[in-house]
Write an enzyme that holds these catalytic residues in place. Structure first.
Site, PDB file in Angstrom:
ATOM      1  N   ILE A 446      -6.705  37.740  27.263  1.00 42.04           N
ATOM      2  CA  ILE A 446      -7.529  37.025  26.280  1.00 42.04           C
ATOM      3  C   ILE A 446      -8.330  37.847  25.426  1.00 42.04           C
ATOM      4  O   ILE A 446      -8.737  37.229  24.426  1.00 42.04           O
ATOM      5  CB  ILE A 446      -8.411  36.194  27.324  1.00 42.04           C
ATOM      6  CG1 ILE A 446      -7.478  35.303  28.211  1.00 42.04           C
ATOM      7  CG2 ILE A 446      -9.372  34.957  26.398  1.00 42.04           C
ATOM      8  CD1 ILE A 446      -6.282  34.484  27.526  1.00 42.04           C
ATOM      9  N   HIS A 656      -8.446  30.171  22.198  1.00 39.25           N
ATOM     10  CA  HIS A 656      -8.498  30.071  23.758  1.00 39.25           C
ATOM     11  C   HIS A 656      -9.666  29.270  23.976  1.00 39.25           C
ATOM     12  O   HIS A 656     -10.530  29.222  23.487  1.00 39.25           O
ATOM     13  CB  HIS A 656      -9.045  31.575  24.097  1.00 39.25           C
ATOM     14  CG  HIS A 656      -9.324  31.729  25.756  1.00 39.25           C
ATOM     15  ND1 HIS A 656      -8.409  31.534  26.449  1.00 39.25           N
ATOM     16  CD2 HIS A 656     -10.474  31.838  26.059  1.00 39.25           C
ATOM     17  CE1 HIS A 656      -9.130  31.461  27.793  1.00 39.25           C
ATOM     18  NE2 HIS A 656     -10.243  31.640  27.669  1.00 39.25           N
ATOM     19  N   HIS A 709     -12.281  34.853  37.282  1.00 40.03           N
ATOM     20  CA  HIS A 709     -13.611  34.616  37.688  1.00 40.03           C
ATOM     21  C   HIS A 709     -13.759  34.832  39.437  1.00 40.03           C
ATOM     22  O   HIS A 709     -14.831  34.624  39.777  1.00 40.03           O
ATOM     23  CB  HIS A 709     -14.280  33.235  37.469  1.00 40.03           C
ATOM     24  CG  HIS A 709     -14.601  33.066  35.973  1.00 40.03           C
ATOM     25  ND1 HIS A 709     -13.445  32.808  35.229  1.00 40.03           N
ATOM     26  CD2 HIS A 709     -15.743  33.247  35.265  1.00 40.03           C
ATOM     27  CE1 HIS A 709     -14.195  32.851  33.691  1.00 40.03           C
ATOM     28  NE2 HIS A 709     -15.413  32.895  34.051  1.00 40.03           N
TER      29      HIS A 709
END
Length: 772
Positions: A446, A656, A709
């Protein structure tokens, strides 16, 4: 303005307060515990010190009634799940073995067990952990945290009000647990949940609570009749309890609408309503239902989500009108102050004239106290404060910082054609595939790679003068070389330079654009221990010079594979900043879009063939009421296209998005006209891929196969399984392989392992496709 009688002197209060401490002590303590450098006892002591400090700050500012229970190690919705015993089956053993470690396992996962899904808290940049519920869920009351924190506050002499997520909002925020039918409605559990809330309320009453606040922000959204009926039943039943404290039902972030009449008639003791600009209609609605006879009204007239000073005279006028609509009117911020930094007085680098326009949490509490005093005693009691406030408001309105004629002329000249690519997607896609020569299921990331201690130290050394610019830039070049070398060896197809020079995906650009102000200590919690410093958008926006071209072209010079240019989109630049409130958001978005358009065009001219313009905030900024969606989405998608539509057909535009519910904005995602979109999908098991397919999304997409995460490293087979699920919805020639989000917060060992597994998964599935 007529003051209230002395017996009904207005109280000053808030719904919540920043948790982190002046120097992010909570972040450091929690992460120290995770790394084994601190004990659980040390973490708890730090948390207790922060709570005591927060309450004392509030009391010193003149806040009469402090909140308790709003403090959290990670997330207040997760705390609610613990309070009602809604622990997922996969985490129960960990919670039973050690409550604190089990709590963090639910938040972050472990190598073997996935965490709870995370998504945005309404239209803010705060993330909450989504409760997982099913028809077999058994709720059990555990009020230990709530009682303990109330007891702490009472013991040191504060008047305290526990704050809980309300039962209706809790269920409306939940989703079906894994293995439960997707059409299961958690709200059907309301009758099972209410006795647990009744038990918690009784425990708080026994511990000395006079009032308890139940937050119901979900009721400011569009709600069905069945959902409104559930709210009516919930507060009829809770209000009828014999052994309970007084109940204050709070809503914020917007107009309460149809739910206002229901709550006004419910047997509760008070309502807290938002009366800032976005919820001004609450005032008329309150009058239309006949006011709140016999009830307390807590009026949120100080905006809890922006950082601009309050117009005290305007707020006093609103409060004066409200005096005739309730038996008692108290003064508060519009929502928890969790969403603003702690103290504007700590900002030493902002022009003193501009600093007078700012109000962070501490300043807002003083404004609330002043307004409560003015409401109780009349304007004469706060004459000096009103005079100073008028001068500060006039200073901002007349400042040259806020208006740039050249920027306004350029924005006014924008046409619809400026926001359209020169060729349709099908023709662009053919040109891009020929130019890039990528394999089936191309792999990429990303944008960001781990921000190591060495990188953070280098930035600190540069600021402190321990190294010069040349020394700093050599460290950045070394990091870029290492990041590119790893990606090439791992077999990633479209590379990134890793963004080692960037402190934050919004702040980095804000520091290079006119009209923005940067803070040094303006930290705000995004999720868990992740804090950001949103810049302040104070004036008109322009780009004096290129912002990313130098480092992107340097990275491209090191490899023959395409390196993505990485930018943050106009909507996210607004959503993750404290934006000006003196002009429409759409006007500001177009200014930012034009600045980014210049950067996109310069990247292309420098040889960048793939450019990613991230818009993770597109869904989060969606207004809470459907009637407001079209106008927002028109300027939001238009500003994105304005920033990206000046390139050649063979330049591939990516975007994104992450950690939001995308189903209701799929058409807007389509309207962005990006060539490739990457989205969070790992925690939601590719739900977004199915949503794109149901819409008939015609372009390329990369639903994430790696949840960044969580510290756990997904295996190659796990990533391959997610890819196979994605292929059920998205054709192979349009499916990309990528993580959910940037890798800035992860460590290098887990990043290497996870990305190597991701590439292995792509190769495995490619082989399966070629074999079939």
């Amino acid at each position: 303005m007529t003051a209230q009688p002395a017996a009904a002197a207005a109280r000053a209060t808030v719904y919540g307060y920043p948790r982190q401490g002046q120097n992010r002590e909570l972040k450091k303590a929690v992460e120290g515990y995770w790394k084994g450098r601190a004990t659980a006892a040390a973490l708890r002591e730090t948390a207790a010190d922060l709570r005591r400090s927060n309450w004392q700050q509030l009391a010193d500012a003149g806040i009469d009634e402090v909140p308790t229970g709003d403090f959290s190690y990670y997330d207040h919705v997760l705390d609610t799940s613990v309070m009602v015993g809604a622990v997922p089956e996969r985490h129960r053993a960990a919670v039973q073995a050690d409550a604190l470690d089990g709590y963090f396992a639910m938040a972050r996962g472990t190598q073997d067990v996935a965490p709870l899904e995370m998504t945005k808290w309404f239209d803010t940049n705060y993330h909450y952990l989504v409760p997982e519920l099913g028809p077999d869920t058994v709720f059990r009351a555990d009020s230990a945290k709530q009682v303990a924190e109330l007891t702490e506050a009472l013991a040191i002499g504060h008047t305290a009000r526990p704050v809980l997520v309300g039962p209706v909002t809790y269920l409306l925020l939940a989703k079906p647990a894994p293995g439960v039918a997707a059409d299961f409605d958690p709200l059907t559990l309301i009758d099972r949940l209410l006795p647990v809330y009744a038990e918690v309320l009784a425990d708080l009453r026994a511990a000395g609570a006079e009032w308890v606040q139940l937050d119901e922000p979900a009721l400011v959204q569009d709600r069905t009749r069945a959902e409104l009926n559930a709210a009516e039943r919930a507060y009829r039943d809770l209000g009828a309890l014999a052994d309970r404290p007084k109940l204050l039902v709070a809503s914020y972030f917007g107009r309460l609408g149809d739910a206002l009449g229901i709550l006004a008639k419910a047997p509760v003791d008070g309502l807290a309503l938002d009366f800032t600009e976005t919820a001004a209609a609450n005032l008329g609605d309150l009058a239309s239902v006949g006011g709140l006879s016999g009830k307390r009204l807590v009026a949120g007239v100080v905006n809890g989500r922006n950082i601009w000073i309050n117009d005290l005279e305007k707020s006093l006028a609103t409060l004066g009108t409200l005096l005739g609509l309730a038996d008692r009117v108290d003064v508060a911020a519009s929502c928890s102050l969790l969403h603003v930094p702690l103290d504007a007085d700590a900002e030493r680098d902002i022009d003193p004239q501009v600093a007078r326009w700012l109000a962070f949490a501490r300043q807002k509490t003083r404004e609330i106290s002043v307004l409560a005093r003015g409401l109780s005693q009349g304007t004469g009691a706060i004459a000096a404060e009103l005079t100073a406030n008028r001068a500060d408001l006039a200073s901002r309105a007349g400042s040259a910082l806020t208006r740039d004629p050249a920027v306004r002329a350029r924005t006014a000249a924008v046409t619809d054609a400026d926001a359209r690519r020169s060729q349709p997607y099908a023709e662009r896609a053919a040109a891009q595939r020929a130019a890039l020569g990528l394999p089936l299921l191309p792999t990429t990331t990303i944008g960001s790679f781990p921000q190591t201690t060495e990188l953070r130290t280098a930035r600190a050394d540069l600021r402190a003068g321990r190294i010069d610019t040349d020394g700093y830039e050599e460290r950045i070049r070394n990091e870029i070389r290492e990041v590119l070398s790893f990606q090439e060896k791992a077999g990633i197809d479209v590379l990134v330079h890793g963004e080692p020079e960037r402190n934050d995906m919004v702040q980095y650009f804000a520091e290079q654009l006119t009209g923005y102000l940067a803070t040094q200590h303006g930290w705000v919690q995004s999720y868990g221990t992740r804090y950001v410093r949103p810049p302040i958008l104070a004036g008109d926006i322009s780009r004096p010079e290129p912002m990313t071209v130098r480092w992107t072209t340097y990275a491209q010079s090191l490899t023959s594979r395409p390196v993505k240019g990485m930018l943050t989109g106009p909507v996210t630049m607004l959503a993750w900043s404290f934006v000006r409130d003196d002009q429409p958001l759409g006007d500001t978005a177009r200014q930012v879009a034009l600045a980014l358009r210049d950067e996109v065009n310069d990247l292309e001219a420098a040889g960048t063939s793939v450019i990613q313009v991230d818009e993770p905030a597109l869904r989060e900024t969606l207004p809470l009421r459907a009637a407001d969606h079209p106008a927002y989405l028109e300027w939001a998608t238009g500003s994105f296209r304005l920033s990206t539509s000046g390139v050649r057909p063979d330049t591939q535009i990516h975007t994104h998005m992450c950690y939001a519910e995308f189903g209701d904005i799929v058409q807007a995602i389509d309207d962005l006209d990006a060539d490739v979109i990457s989205l969070e999908a790992a925690r939601s098991h590719m739900q977004v891929a199915r949503e794109l397919a149901a819409h008939g999304y015609p372009r390329e997409a990369g639903p994430g196969v790696y949840d960044i995460h969580s510290p756990r490293v997904p295996s190659a087979e796990e990533a391959a399984a997610l890819l196979r699920t994605g292929l059920e919805a998205i054709p192979a020639d349009r499916l990309w392989v990528n993580p959910d989000c940037g890798l800035k917060t992860r460590g290098w060992p887990e990043t290497r392992a996870a990305l190597e597994n991701m590439v292995a998964a792509a190769r495995t599935v490619r082989g399966e496709l070629s074999g079939s």
